[in-house]
Design a protein around this motif. Sequence first.
Motif, PDB file in Angstrom:
ATOM      1  N   THR A 118       6.345   1.608  12.291  1.00  0.00           N
ATOM      2  CA  THR A 118       5.599   2.486  11.395  1.00  0.00           C
ATOM      3  C   THR A 118       5.548   3.967  11.777  1.00  0.00           C
ATOM      4  O   THR A 118       5.140   4.782  10.938  1.00  0.00           O
ATOM      5  N   PRO A 119       5.908   4.372  13.007  1.00  0.00           N
ATOM      6  CA  PRO A 119       5.677   5.792  13.337  1.00  0.00           C
ATOM      7  C   PRO A 119       6.442   6.785  12.495  1.00  0.00           C
ATOM      8  O   PRO A 119       6.015   7.944  12.361  1.00  0.00           O
ATOM      9  N   LEU A 120       7.555   6.384  11.912  1.00  0.00           N
ATOM     10  CA  LEU A 120       8.326   7.311  11.082  1.00  0.00           C
ATOM     11  C   LEU A 120       7.863   7.307   9.629  1.00  0.00           C
ATOM     12  O   LEU A 120       8.290   8.138   8.836  1.00  0.00           O
ATOM     13  N   GLY A 121       7.007   6.359   9.268  1.00  0.00           N
ATOM     14  CA  GLY A 121       6.532   6.286   7.888  1.00  0.00           C
ATOM     15  C   GLY A 121       7.409   5.392   7.033  1.00  0.00           C
ATOM     16  O   GLY A 121       8.137   4.523   7.523  1.00  0.00           O
ATOM     17  N   THR A 122       7.345   5.594   5.732  1.00  0.00           N
ATOM     18  CA  THR A 122       8.057   4.738   4.787  1.00  0.00           C
ATOM     19  C   THR A 122       9.562   4.980   4.836  1.00  0.00           C
ATOM     20  O   THR A 122      10.027   6.044   5.245  1.00  0.00           O
ATOM     21  N   ARG A 123      10.314   3.967   4.402  1.00  0.00           N
ATOM     22  CA  ARG A 123      11.753   4.124   4.228  1.00  0.00           C
ATOM     23  C   ARG A 123      11.986   4.747   2.847  1.00  0.00           C
ATOM     24  O   ARG A 123      11.664   4.133   1.827  1.00  0.00           O
ATOM     25  N   ALA A 177       0.820  -1.212   0.000  1.00  0.00           N
ATOM     26  CA  ALA A 177       0.000   0.000   0.000  1.00  0.00           C
ATOM     27  C   ALA A 177       0.854   1.262   0.000  1.00  0.00           C
ATOM     28  O   ALA A 177       0.407   2.322  -0.445  1.00  0.00           O
ATOM     29  N   THR A 178       2.088   1.162   0.485  1.00  0.00           N
ATOM     30  CA  THR A 178       2.920   2.358   0.607  1.00  0.00           C
ATOM     31  C   THR A 178       4.248   2.266  -0.139  1.00  0.00           C
ATOM     32  O   THR A 178       4.923   3.282  -0.311  1.00  0.00           O
ATOM     33  N   SER A 179       4.641   1.088  -0.592  1.00  0.00           N
ATOM     34  CA  SER A 179       5.958   0.925  -1.209  1.00  0.00           C
ATOM     35  C   SER A 179       5.895   1.140  -2.714  1.00  0.00           C
ATOM     36  O   SER A 179       4.844   1.029  -3.338  1.00  0.00           O
ATOM     37  N   ALA A 180       7.069   1.417  -3.282  1.00  0.00           N
ATOM     38  CA  ALA A 180       7.189   1.583  -4.727  1.00  0.00           C
ATOM     39  C   ALA A 180       7.783   0.331  -5.347  1.00  0.00           C
ATOM     40  O   ALA A 180       8.588  -0.369  -4.727  1.00  0.00           O
ATOM     41  N   LEU A 209      33.093  12.220 -20.617  1.00  0.00           N
ATOM     42  CA  LEU A 209      31.703  11.801 -20.435  1.00  0.00           C
ATOM     43  C   LEU A 209      31.355  11.982 -18.968  1.00  0.00           C
ATOM     44  O   LEU A 209      32.014  11.422 -18.080  1.00  0.00           O
ATOM     45  N   ALA A 210      30.354  12.788 -18.705  1.00  0.00           N
ATOM     46  CA  ALA A 210      29.894  13.040 -17.341  1.00  0.00           C
ATOM     47  C   ALA A 210      28.405  12.764 -17.272  1.00  0.00           C
ATOM     48  O   ALA A 210      27.637  13.208 -18.134  1.00  0.00           O
ATOM     49  N   SER A 211      27.988  12.020 -16.252  1.00  0.00           N
ATOM     50  CA  SER A 211      26.580  11.654 -16.118  1.00  0.00           C
ATOM     51  C   SER A 211      26.204  11.669 -14.646  1.00  0.00           C
ATOM     52  O   SER A 211      26.919  11.104 -13.808  1.00  0.00           O
ATOM     53  N   ASN A 212      25.108  12.345 -14.325  1.00  0.00           N
ATOM     54  CA  ASN A 212      24.565  12.400 -12.966  1.00  0.00           C
ATOM     55  C   ASN A 212      23.154  11.826 -12.971  1.00  0.00           C
ATOM     56  O   ASN A 212      22.334  12.199 -13.826  1.00  0.00           O
ATOM     57  N   THR A 213      22.879  10.954 -12.019  1.00  0.00           N
ATOM     58  CA  THR A 213      21.552  10.375 -11.905  1.00  0.00           C
ATOM     59  C   THR A 213      21.061  10.514 -10.472  1.00  0.00           C
ATOM     60  O   THR A 213      21.779  10.142  -9.531  1.00  0.00           O
ATOM     61  N   ASP A 214      19.861  11.042 -10.306  1.00  0.00           N
ATOM     62  CA  ASP A 214      19.196  11.083  -9.001  1.00  0.00           C
ATOM     63  C   ASP A 214      18.000  10.142  -9.046  1.00  0.00           C
ATOM     64  O   ASP A 214      17.246  10.119 -10.032  1.00  0.00           O
ATOM     65  N   SER A 215      17.819   9.372  -7.986  1.00  0.00           N
ATOM     66  CA  SER A 215      16.686   8.454  -7.949  1.00  0.00           C
ATOM     67  C   SER A 215      16.105   8.409  -6.547  1.00  0.00           C
ATOM     68  O   SER A 215      16.800   8.684  -5.560  1.00  0.00           O
ATOM     69  N   LEU A 216      14.840   8.046  -6.483  1.00  0.00           N
ATOM     70  CA  LEU A 216      14.137   7.908  -5.209  1.00  0.00           C
ATOM     71  C   LEU A 216      13.455   6.559  -5.179  1.00  0.00           C
ATOM     72  O   LEU A 216      12.726   6.199  -6.104  1.00  0.00           O
ATOM     73  N   GLY A 217      13.708   5.806  -4.124  1.00  0.00           N
ATOM     74  CA  GLY A 217      13.009   4.550  -3.890  1.00  0.00           C
ATOM     75  C   GLY A 217      12.252   4.631  -2.583  1.00  0.00           C
ATOM     76  O   GLY A 217      12.744   5.199  -1.601  1.00  0.00           O
ATOM     77  N   VAL A 218      11.065   4.092  -2.553  1.00  0.00           N
ATOM     78  CA  VAL A 218      10.230   4.114  -1.353  1.00  0.00           C
ATOM     79  C   VAL A 218       9.880   2.691  -0.963  1.00  0.00           C
ATOM     80  O   VAL A 218       9.305   1.951  -1.767  1.00  0.00           O
ATOM     81  N   TYR A 219      10.243   2.303   0.250  1.00  0.00           N
ATOM     82  CA  TYR A 219       9.921   0.988   0.774  1.00  0.00           C
ATOM     83  C   TYR A 219       8.897   1.156   1.897  1.00  0.00           C
ATOM     84  O   TYR A 219       8.769   2.219   2.494  1.00  0.00           O
ATOM     85  N   ALA A 220       8.227   0.072   2.228  1.00  0.00           N
ATOM     86  CA  ALA A 220       7.310   0.102   3.362  1.00  0.00           C
ATOM     87  C   ALA A 220       8.092   0.352   4.651  1.00  0.00           C
ATOM     88  O   ALA A 220       9.317   0.192   4.713  1.00  0.00           O
ATOM     89  N   SER A 221       7.395   0.757   5.691  1.00  0.00           N
ATOM     90  CA  SER A 221       8.043   0.998   6.982  1.00  0.00           C
ATOM     91  C   SER A 221       8.920  -0.176   7.374  1.00  0.00           C
ATOM     92  O   SER A 221       8.659  -1.324   7.001  1.00  0.00           O
ATOM     93  N   ALA A 222       9.943   0.103   8.156  1.00  0.00           N
ATOM     94  CA  ALA A 222      11.003  -0.876   8.383  1.00  0.00           C
ATOM     95  C   ALA A 222      10.549  -2.066   9.217  1.00  0.00           C
ATOM     96  O   ALA A 222      10.025  -1.890  10.323  1.00  0.00           O
ATOM     97  N   PRO A 223      10.765  -3.303   8.728  1.00  0.00           N
ATOM     98  CA  PRO A 223      10.556  -4.483   9.569  1.00  0.00           C
ATOM     99  C   PRO A 223      11.700  -4.583  10.579  1.00  0.00           C
ATOM    100  O   PRO A 223      12.860  -4.358  10.239  1.00  0.00           O
ATOM    101  N   VAL A 224      11.376  -4.917  11.809  1.00  0.00           N
ATOM    102  CA  VAL A 224      12.403  -5.011  12.848  1.00  0.00           C
ATOM    103  C   VAL A 224      13.003  -6.403  12.774  1.00  0.00           C
ATOM    104  O   VAL A 224      12.628  -7.315  13.520  1.00  0.00           O
ATOM    105  N   ASP A 225      13.948  -6.573  11.824  1.00  0.00           N
ATOM    106  CA  ASP A 225      14.513  -7.892  11.580  1.00  0.00           C
ATOM    107  C   ASP A 225      15.638  -8.247  12.543  1.00  0.00           C
ATOM    108  O   ASP A 225      16.356  -9.222  12.343  1.00  0.00           O
TER     109      ASP A 225
END
Length: 889
Positions: A358-363, A285-288, A317-333
Motif C-alpha cells: 500500500t505505500p505507493l497507493g492505488t494502481r 474503498a479506493t478502486s474504480a 478514419l482516425a480515432s484516439n481514446t484515452d482512459s484511466l483505470g484505478v485499482y486497489a493497491s497491488a496484492p503481492v501475488d
Amino acid sequence: MTVKTTKLRDAITFALVSGATALAGTGVAFAQDSSEQQATTLDRIEVTGSRIKRAEIEGPNPITVISRADMDAAGEISVADFLRNSVYNSFGSTREASGSSTGSQATISLRGLGSSYTLVLLDGRRMTTSGALNGAAANINMIPTSAVERIEILREGAGAVYGSDAIGGVVNVILRKDYEGMTISGGVESPKVGPNGNYASVAGGISSDRGNVTFVLDHMEREMMYNRDIKGIVTGAGLAWGLSTFNSAANIFIPGRGIVSAPNCDSFENSVMQANGTCGFDHGATSANESSMNRNAMLLNGNYDITDNTSLFFRALASNTDSLGVYASAPVDTFPTISADNPHNPHGADGTLYYRFTPLGTRDSLRADTFREYSVGLRGIVDMFGGADWQLTAGHGESNQSSVNYNYGIGSVLQELIDSGDYNPFIPTHPSVTAAAPLVGHTVYVESKQRTFTVDGNIGFDLFDIGDRPVGFVTGFEYRDDRFLQLYDAQSAAGNVFGSAGAPGGGERAYYAAYFESLFPILDTFSVTLAGRYDSYNDVGSKFSPRVSMEFRPIDSLLVRGSWGKGFKAPSMANLYGASSTTNLNSPPVPSAGLAGGDALACAALRTARTNTGDATYNPYPVDPCLTEGQYQWLVTSNSNLKPEESKNWGLGVVWSPTDAMSFALDYYDIELENVISNVPRALAFQFGDEGRPSYGVTRTPGFLAPDGTTMMPGVPQQILLPIDNGALQTVRGIDLEASYRLDTEAMGTFNTRLAVSHMLEYNFTPILSPTQEQIGDPGQPENRAQLSLGWDSGDWSAVAIGNYIGDSGEITTNAAGARVNRRLPSWTTWDLQGSVKLPWNAKVAMGVRNVGNKMPPFNASLYGFPYYDNTLYNIWGRTPYIRYEQNF
C-alpha cells in the motif's frame, strides 16, 4: 431499374433506405404507403450477407437494420453502448472496466459465442481488430457515433461470403457519405449512480456534379465510476462489502493453523476486522468499477467520378481514446514467505504472506488507444460480359494500445527485504515500509499492436437468363497481411512483477481468399443463391466453405427463406504464439462431469480432518476449498499446434407483411462448431494437475498435518496450469421474432410499434475430455431477450418509450457441503423515455431518461466476485437523464 412494388418489399425497403423512424430499431421496419405509387425505381444495392447487388431488398438473409434515428432515440452516446442492448448480444459483451487489462475496450458478441466469432465490418470491409484484444476482436469503442449512417446486423453465419470470424453473425457499420450541408450536435447525460458523460460532433459535406466529400469530427467523454459510489447499493441489497485476504497489515498462512492476522490489524486504513477474527482489505474503498474514457475521432469519406464509367473512392478514419483505470493497491501475488525468527514476525512461525503493498497507493493505469484505417479504391462499369460492375480496393489499418501502469512492485526485491529483516509487512505505517517503497515499486509498460494491410477486388455481372430473369454472379479475391505484437517491460516479461499479469507475444500471417456467389432466379417466385470461398492461411492451412440459400415468395406479402453453409475460424495469433499469462478465477462446478468445483483434493482432506477433530469450522486454507466462490491463480498457456475450428450453419425463416403497415419475421438459426479452441473446465484442470497429467499441473505449498495429527492436508494451490487446445464442441439453436406496426391518424399523428424477441432453444458446450454441458439458462446465459419500442410523432413533436428485457437465468443449487446456494439471477426490465421537438431555426432538442425506474442489476455473491454483478450483461448506472441539441445548416 423499375421494379414492381410489393407489400413485403415496401416494408423492408423502408428499413434499409429511409432509416427515418424515431424508434430504437429492431430491424423489421414499417411499410411505405404503396397506394401512392404502383412502381418503385430502385438502384441495385449490396446488402450485408451477399455481394450480389439486387433490386429486391428483402432476401434469404435475416438482417436487422438500425438507422441513425434509431440510435438517437435510444439516447446512447457510443456505438458500443447501443449494440450492447441488442437482443442478439445474447449474453452481453466486454465493456470498459477498470479491473480489466483491456479497460478501454468494448466488443459485440452475437449468439453468446464470444466477440471473436462476430465479424465487424466498416462499409462492408473487415474492421481492423484490436491489439489489446490479442487481434481476435474489434474494439467498437473506436467507432465515432456521429459518423454512423446505419448498422446492419446479419443474424446468421456467412463464412462463405466474408471468411473467418463470420460464424455467430456480422455487424456491418455503414458510415456517413454523400452528405451535403452541416450539422453541429452535442449532449450531456448524468446517471444517478454511474459516470457523467458528454459528446459533441460536427458533420458536413460538399458536393459537385462529379463527386462528394463528407467529414465528421466526433468527441465523447465519460467519467470514471468508483466502487465506493455503489457501496450503499451493494450493501443495501443485503450483500457484504467485498474484502480481500491480501491485506495491508499482512495476513499469514501458517500450515495447520490457516490464516492469522497481525495484532491490531483493524487499526490501519482500509483494514477491516471480519467475523472470523481475521482482517480483510477494503479494496472497494479506493478502486474504480469502470474506467474513464475520452475519445476524439475524425472521418473523411469521399468519391470522385474520373470518367462516366469509373469512380475513385476513399475513406480515412482516425480515432484516439484515452482512459484511466484505478485499482486497489497491488496484492503481492508472488506469495512472499517469512521465517519464524524474523524480527518482525509476531507469530513465531514460518508462513506465507497474503500481503497488499500500500505505500505507493492505488494502481493507476493510463491507456492510449489509437485506431487508423485508410482505404482507397476504384469502381466502375465495363462492357465485358454484357456489362459488369467491378471494384478494386487497397487498405491499411492499425489498432494499437499503449498502457502505462503505475505502482506495481518487484516480488524478488520485496522478498529480499523481508528476509533481511529490513521490512515489516505487518505494520503498514512502519518506517521500513515507506523507505522500501521506491525500491520495490515498479511501473509496467505494455504496447499492444495490430497492423493489417489488405487488397481486394471483385467483378459482378449476369451470366445468362432463366426466362427473362438474369442470373447474377460475383467473383473476387482478398489478400490480407496481419501483424500482431504485444510488448511488456523486461521485469513484467520475466514474471517478476506482483499485482500484474501478462507476457509478450506476437506473430505474422498472410491470408489469401477467392470467392464466388451466384443468384439463380429459377422461377418468378423461387430463387437459389450458391456461394463458395477458399481461404488459405500460411500458418494453419486452407479450407473451402460452401453456402446455399433460397427464397420463396408464393404471394407478394410472404417470403419463405432458408440457408445452409460451412465455415472455419483460424486460431488467433495470440493463441498460437502468445506467451503464458496469469489470471485469477474461481473453480466452478461441472455437474455433467461429476465435479463439485473448488479444490477437490484439499476439500476431501478437509472433510476428513473436520470429522476426526469434531471441529466443523476448521479451515487452514485462505479460502474454503469445498466452496466454489474462492479464486485461484491460473497460468493460461498458448499452443502453436492449434488447428482451425469448423462450423455449420443453417436456418429457416418467414417474413409476412399482411398490410402496408404491418410486418412479422420469424427465423430459426442453428450453429454447430467443431474442434473448438478452449480450455478444459477449470475444475477438471485442477483435477488433471493434481493427477500429474502432461501439460497440466498444480503448484502447491508443502503439505501439512491437521490438528488430529493423522490427516495429511495438501498444500495451498498457488498456481494451476490451464492450457488451450482443440477438441471442444459448441451448438447454439434459437428463434428470433421481429414485428412492427404503424398506425396513421389525421388528428393525433403516427404511432409506431416494434418488437424484437430472441429465444435461445439450446446452448450446449462439450468441453475437451468432458461430457456435454447444457448451459442455456445457466447464470448469465438467459434464454430470452426482448425489446419493445413504442413511438409517436406529429408534426415537429415526437416521443418514444423503449422497454428492454433480459430473462432470468440460473437456479437454486446445493454445494459440495450440502448447503443451499442461490445461483439464480431474476429477470431484468428497464424502460427508457424520450421526447423531442424540431425548432423553427432548423434545430432539434431531445430530452430523455434511460432506466426510468432506476432498476439495479441482479446481484449474486455466489456467482460473481465483488461487486457481485455481471457488468457485461447489465449496468449499474441507474436512472440516466440526458439532453441533446442538434443544429442543421
